[in-house]
Design an enzyme around this catalytic site. Structure first.
Site, PDB file in Angstrom:
ATOM      1  N   SER A 144     108.853  43.027 -56.271  1.00 44.23           N
ATOM      2  CA  SER A 144     107.642  42.220 -56.445  1.00 44.23           C
ATOM      3  C   SER A 144     107.127  41.706 -55.114  1.00 44.23           C
ATOM      4  O   SER A 144     105.941  41.416 -54.987  1.00 44.23           O
ATOM      5  CB  SER A 144     107.947  41.004 -57.315  1.00 44.23           C
ATOM      6  OG  SER A 144     108.212  41.398 -58.620  1.00 44.23           O
ATOM      7  N   HIS A 165     105.245  49.270 -59.099  1.00 42.49           N
ATOM      8  CA  HIS A 165     105.414  47.877 -59.513  1.00 42.49           C
ATOM      9  C   HIS A 165     104.917  47.689 -60.948  1.00 42.49           C
ATOM     10  O   HIS A 165     103.714  47.720 -61.211  1.00 42.49           O
ATOM     11  CB  HIS A 165     104.666  46.949 -58.537  1.00 42.49           C
ATOM     12  CG  HIS A 165     104.916  45.509 -58.808  1.00 42.49           C
ATOM     13  ND1 HIS A 165     103.922  44.563 -58.878  1.00 42.49           N
ATOM     14  CD2 HIS A 165     106.077  44.832 -59.030  1.00 42.49           C
ATOM     15  CE1 HIS A 165     104.454  43.389 -59.133  1.00 42.49           C
ATOM     16  NE2 HIS A 165     105.756  43.527 -59.234  1.00 42.49           N
ATOM     17  N   GLU A 177     101.206  49.068 -60.424  1.00 45.34           N
ATOM     18  CA  GLU A 177     100.684  49.141 -59.057  1.00 45.34           C
ATOM     19  C   GLU A 177     101.477  50.237 -58.340  1.00 45.34           C
ATOM     20  O   GLU A 177     102.708  50.178 -58.274  1.00 45.34           O
ATOM     21  CB  GLU A 177     100.838  47.795 -58.354  1.00 45.34           C
ATOM     22  CG  GLU A 177      99.938  46.726 -58.958  1.00 45.34           C
ATOM     23  CD  GLU A 177     100.086  45.350 -58.311  1.00 45.34           C
ATOM     24  OE1 GLU A 177      99.082  44.641 -58.200  1.00 45.34           O
ATOM     25  OE2 GLU A 177     101.211  44.979 -57.913  1.00 45.34           O
ATOM     26  N   ASN A 215     100.114  39.931 -57.681  1.00 46.37           N
ATOM     27  CA  ASN A 215     100.854  38.735 -57.267  1.00 46.37           C
ATOM     28  C   ASN A 215     100.218  38.047 -56.062  1.00 46.37           C
ATOM     29  O   ASN A 215     100.340  36.830 -55.901  1.00 46.37           O
ATOM     30  CB  ASN A 215     102.314  39.081 -56.968  1.00 46.37           C
ATOM     31  CG  ASN A 215     103.089  39.278 -58.257  1.00 46.37           C
ATOM     32  OD1 ASN A 215     102.665  38.834 -59.316  1.00 46.37           O
ATOM     33  ND2 ASN A 215     104.208  39.965 -58.185  1.00 46.37           N
TER      34      ASN A 215
HETATM   35  N1  NAD Z   1     111.047  39.929 -63.801  1.00 48.59           N
HETATM   36  C1  NAD Z   1     109.798  40.223 -63.492  1.00 48.59           C
HETATM   37  O1  NAD Z   1     108.840  39.658 -64.041  1.00 48.59           O
HETATM   38  C2  NAD Z   1     109.507  41.306 -62.485  1.00 48.59           C
HETATM   39  C3  NAD Z   1     108.246  41.929 -62.480  1.00 48.59           C
HETATM   40  C4  NAD Z   1     108.015  42.973 -61.574  1.00 48.59           C
HETATM   41  C5  NAD Z   1     108.995  43.348 -60.680  1.00 48.59           C
HETATM   42  N2  NAD Z   1     110.207  42.704 -60.690  1.00 48.59           N
HETATM   43  C6  NAD Z   1     111.216  43.160 -59.743  1.00 48.59           C
HETATM   44  O2  NAD Z   1     112.119  44.013 -60.432  1.00 48.59           O
HETATM   45  C7  NAD Z   1     113.429  43.892 -59.882  1.00 48.59           C
HETATM   46  C8  NAD Z   1     114.406  43.520 -60.975  1.00 48.59           C
HETATM   47  O3  NAD Z   1     113.982  42.344 -61.602  1.00 48.59           O
HETATM   48  P1  NAD Z   1     114.540  41.906 -63.040  1.00 48.59           P
HETATM   49  O4  NAD Z   1     113.710  40.764 -63.455  1.00 48.59           O
HETATM   50  O5  NAD Z   1     114.682  43.087 -63.916  1.00 48.59           O
HETATM   51  O6  NAD Z   1     116.000  41.389 -62.630  1.00 48.59           O
HETATM   52  P2  NAD Z   1     117.296  41.236 -63.585  1.00 48.59           P
HETATM   53  O7  NAD Z   1     118.143  40.231 -62.907  1.00 48.59           O
HETATM   54  O8  NAD Z   1     116.896  41.047 -64.998  1.00 48.59           O
HETATM   55  O9  NAD Z   1     117.998  42.674 -63.479  1.00 48.59           O
HETATM   56  C9  NAD Z   1     118.554  43.192 -62.303  1.00 48.59           C
HETATM   57  C10 NAD Z   1     119.698  44.102 -62.714  1.00 48.59           C
HETATM   58  O10 NAD Z   1     120.138  44.831 -61.575  1.00 48.59           O
HETATM   59  C11 NAD Z   1     121.539  44.946 -61.633  1.00 48.59           C
HETATM   60  N3  NAD Z   1     122.029  45.253 -60.299  1.00 48.59           N
HETATM   61  C12 NAD Z   1     122.114  44.444 -59.221  1.00 48.59           C
HETATM   62  N4  NAD Z   1     122.585  45.135 -58.162  1.00 48.59           N
HETATM   63  C13 NAD Z   1     122.798  46.402 -58.588  1.00 48.59           C
HETATM   64  C14 NAD Z   1     123.280  47.599 -57.974  1.00 48.59           C
HETATM   65  N5  NAD Z   1     123.617  47.612 -56.688  1.00 48.59           N
HETATM   66  N6  NAD Z   1     123.354  48.723 -58.710  1.00 48.59           N
HETATM   67  C15 NAD Z   1     123.005  48.739 -60.018  1.00 48.59           C
HETATM   68  N7  NAD Z   1     122.536  47.629 -60.656  1.00 48.59           N
HETATM   69  C16 NAD Z   1     122.438  46.488 -59.947  1.00 48.59           C
HETATM   70  C17 NAD Z   1     121.996  43.609 -62.186  1.00 48.59           C
HETATM   71  O11 NAD Z   1     123.295  43.699 -62.726  1.00 48.59           O
HETATM   72  C18 NAD Z   1     120.916  43.334 -63.240  1.00 48.59           C
HETATM   73  O12 NAD Z   1     121.281  43.836 -64.502  1.00 48.59           O
HETATM   74  C19 NAD Z   1     113.322  42.883 -58.735  1.00 48.59           C
HETATM   75  O13 NAD Z   1     113.105  43.570 -57.535  1.00 48.59           O
HETATM   76  C20 NAD Z   1     112.078  42.078 -59.122  1.00 48.59           C
HETATM   77  O14 NAD Z   1     111.425  41.526 -58.005  1.00 48.59           O
HETATM   78  C21 NAD Z   1     110.484  41.707 -61.574  1.00 48.59           C
END
Ligand code: NAD
Length: 309
Positions: A144, A165, A177, A215
């Site tokens: 993000s 994204h 995106e 964002n």
């Molecule tokens: N939550 C949102 O609204 C949103 C929206 C767009 C983008 N994002 C981006 O998406 C990404 C994930 O966000 P999320 O909200 O799904 O987080 P989350 O915490 O729900 O999930 C992340 C997952 O990644 C796993 N993980 C961590 N390190 C790892 C590795 N080395 N190998 C395999 N798995 C691993 C964790 O165990 C976890 O299950 C981030 O970069 C975030 O910025 C989030």
């Protein structure tokens, strides 16, 4: 300027060069976003491998996907429950789950990362997978707030690296995106655009700049709502009502902050203010800092600006 020219030439190009057609996707990270993307990709006929760090986490991903598919089916197949059940079965057949990222990337068209928002961890992941994935495989991050070019720098496939994204909740939100860096090839960019469309989403082209489009506009807006409240210009309830009824937004800024997570909002602002310290749009908010320090992150912890049962 070089970047601008690159983007323009990309935008003007109409000839389809031999693009990678993305059919098999490896998603790293089975959390909120990764599981959502896996669900959508599997529902649109892609073969998906979902990777996370433990079996327990993957079990939660399976539950999350199944629960979400049940909600989709309830609406889509309201009068035909058997067809709905068959649809869920078919979609789930398209997804495999593993903790072994190294094997998962050995035959795949796209590695899409949705792990923790930490540059070092993302770089380490991609740097390792770069040596294992086939040459044609495209890498993409769902970050993000981090620059795609910084994440890509840990690999030797800068031309086959971009950003995808997605928005939360992925099955509901139509936008993707698509981010090309100055090194992303036209073919890679086109493949990512085509893949997004194949998922049933509407892609927009973005530069690799903080916050991309959504964002970059949304986070400073939410921060300004907090500052407005801090300056005593309105209660949070009134500001939320005002933006919903006056601007037609589906949620007020405080409701949205609680949904996004106050920790996430603070993390993004801290990162941007470190990159551009003089920018008043990226300034600190005492109220936000205090809530985050108290562990009040919003809906996910039961309390943020508002309380949730
Ligand atoms: N939550 C949102 O609204 C949103 C929206 C767009 C983008 N994002 C981006 O998406 C990404 C994930 O966000 P999320 O909200 O799904 O987080 P989350 O915490 O729900 O999930 C992340 C997952 O990644 C796993 N993980 C961590 N390190 C790892 C590795 N080395 N190998 C395999 N798995 C691993 C964790 O165990 C976890 O299950 C981030 O970069 C975030 O910025 C989030």
């Amino acid at each position: 300027m070089a970047f601008f020219t690159h983007n323009i030439s990309r935008a003007l190009s109409s000839t389809a060069v031999r693009n990678t057609v993305i059919k098999h996707v490896t998603i790293i990270g089975g959390g909120q976003m990764g599981a959502g993307i896996a669900q959508v990709a599997a529902s649109t006929g892609h073969t998906v491998m979902l990777v996370d760090t433990s079996e327990d986490i993957l079990k939660k991903s399976v539950k999350g996907i199944e629960g979400s598919l049940k909600r989709v089916v309830k609406k889509k197949f309201a009068d035909k429950p058997e067809e709905g059940a068959a649809f869920i079965q078919k979609v789930m057949k398209n997804v495999s789950f593993t903790t072994d990222a190294s094997s998962a990337v050995q035959t795949t068209d796209l590695v899409l990362e949705a792990i923790v928002e930490n540059i070092k961890i993302k770089q380490d992941l991609f740097g390792g997978l770069d040596k294992l994935a086939p040459a044609h495989t495209i890498f993409a991050s769902n970050t993000s707030s981090l620059p795609i070019s910084d994440i890509a720098s840990s690999t030797k496939r800068l031309d086959r690296f971009g950003g995808l994204h997605f928005f939360n909740p992925v099955p509901m939100m139509k936008l993707v995106e698509v981010i090309g860096t100055s090194s992303t090839s036209q073919e890679t960019f086109d493949s990512l655009m085509s893949f997004s469309k194949a998922l049933g989403k509407t892609p927009v082209s973005c530069k690799d700049t903080p916050g991309f489009i959504v964002n970059r506009l949304l986070v400073p807006y939410m921060m300004e709502a907090i500052r407005l409240h801090e300056r005593g210009h309105g209660s949070k309830e009134d500001i939320d009502i005002a933006m919903k009824l006056g601007a037609g937004y589906p949620m007020g800024p405080f409701e949205l902050l609680d949904y996004v997570g106050l920790d996430t909002a603070k993390f993004i602002m801290d990162g941007w203010s470190a990159m551009d310290p003089g920018n008043p749009l990226f300034g600190q908010s005492e109220m936000l800092n205090k809530l985050v320090a108290e562990g009040k992150y919003g809906k996910k912890t039961g309390e943020g600006f508002y309380k949730y049962k």
